[in-house]
Design an enzyme around this catalytic site. Structure first.
Site, mmCIF file in Angstrom:
data_model
loop_
_atom_site.group_PDB
_atom_site.id
_atom_site.type_symbol
_atom_site.label_atom_id
_atom_site.label_comp_id
_atom_site.label_asym_id
_atom_site.label_seq_id
_atom_site.Cartn_x
_atom_site.Cartn_y
_atom_site.Cartn_z
ATOM 1 N N SER A 156 31.021 68.659 96.067
ATOM 2 C CA SER A 156 31.790 69.403 96.836
ATOM 3 C C SER A 156 32.659 70.594 96.255
ATOM 4 O O SER A 156 33.063 70.501 95.172
ATOM 5 C CB SER A 156 32.647 68.932 97.974
ATOM 6 N N TYR A 187 39.600 63.178 100.101
ATOM 7 C CA TYR A 187 37.999 63.873 100.026
ATOM 8 C C TYR A 187 37.769 64.487 98.866
ATOM 9 O O TYR A 187 36.905 64.286 98.084
ATOM 10 C CB TYR A 187 37.951 64.920 101.110
#
Length: 319
Positions: A156, A187
């Site tokens: 990401s 995350y």
């Protein structure tokens, strides 16, 4: 028409005949995973769509029945390592080769308190990294024995952080037991782990025919992040900029397809491949790159990557 900022896939990859090729795509019932599966099947491949919700996967793939290739939907829950083991056992009973593994499943689990998997991992790193780590390691022998096989793992833009805050994997507190929990930080740290794993795999497999990559697909129009309160707020805040930060699932899948199919990607094994994103805090990264150098040095440290893999082997029971 593609957004002018999108790195569109090399057309030659979409012309390849994939008949006889076998791929596994995780998280394939929606979003980028579904679109990646569709394109591979369109080109004649057989795709095992690995999904936590099999019914949703079957429903989403109904339109694939008329395509050139074939597919099956197989259950796997990456928050449960036993489910991963059972998936691999079923796969090995039916197949003796694997041309590509795209580890697409993952999510941001909102909330101010850590959630944990059945095996005791913080949920973000458990699903995005540890579940896929076990899957990949259990399939590695098969991947090595298949000529020209590829491994892609979704990272990401978040892993990059900012010049003032570069995320890193805390090997001494990977389960978030001794730190104040922050779901976004968790995350992003999980995605640093993904980049490190692709790097370590490339080093370990350098004398084989297997290539690896970590992938940022862009801010796709998928169900990423679920419907937690934080994600609902984030979507509202980003709505005015949606045309410049979001891609269709088809556009977002192009980076995954490039990693799986292009002639160039294996020349950069272990590298990070990124779609464009205005969410990068480093201006030079906003256009992405196939591949691009992550601005986060913590995601490019092979020594840390090897330590992470050694710890991971212990934690998932492979040591």
């Amino acid at each position: 028409m593609a957004n002018k900022n999108v790195i569109w896939c090399d057309p030659s990859t979409l012309q390849k005949d994939l008949q006889g090729k076998i791929y596994i795509v995780t998280g394939a019932n929606s979003g980028v995973g579904l679109e990646t599966s569709k394109q591979l099947i369109t080109q004649g491949a057989h795709v095992i769509m690995a999904c936590r919700r099999v019914d949703a996967g079957l429903l989403a793939a109904e339109s694939f029945l008329s395509l050139k290739g074939s597919f099956e939907v197989s259950k796997v829950d990456f928050s449960d390592l036993q489910s991963v083991r059972e998936f691999v056992e079923r796969f090995k009973e039916n197949y003796s080769k694997l041309d590509g593994l795209m580890c697409n499943a993952g999510a941001l689990f909102s909330g101010d308190k850590a959630k944990y998997t059945k095996d005791g991992f913080e949920m973000s790193i458990g699903v995005s990294y540890f579940g896929h780590f076990l899957l990949t390691e259990l399939l590695l022998e098969l991947l090595i024995s298949t000529k020209g096989s590829r491994i892609g793992i979704l990272s990401s833009v978040g892993h990059a952080g900012s010049p003032k805050k570069r995320y890193q994997v805390h090997l001494d507190d990977i389960h978030w037991k001794n730190r104040k929990y922050n779901s976004v930080d968790a995350y992003c740290e999980a995605k640093v782990a993904v980049n490190l794993y692709a790097l370590e795999l490339a080093d370990r497999l350098k004398n084989t025919d297997v290539s690896t990559a970590s992938v940022h697909p862009g801010w796709a129009r998928s169900n990423f992040g679920g419907n937690g309160s934080m994600m609902k707020i984030l979507r509202v805040l980003l709505l005015p900029f949606s045309n410049s930060i979001t891609n269709s699932n088809e556009e977002s899948a192009q980076t995954s397809l490039h990693v799986l199919l292009s002639d160039d990607a294996p020349k950069h094994s272990g590298a990070y491949f990124s779609q464009h994103s205005v969410l990068y805090r480093d201006k030079e990264c906003k256009k992405g790159g196939w591949p691009m150098t992550s601005p986060n040095p913590n995601a490019r440290d092979l020594n840390t990557a090897k330590k992470l893999v050694a710890l991971s082997n212990e934690l998932v029971g492979l040591a």
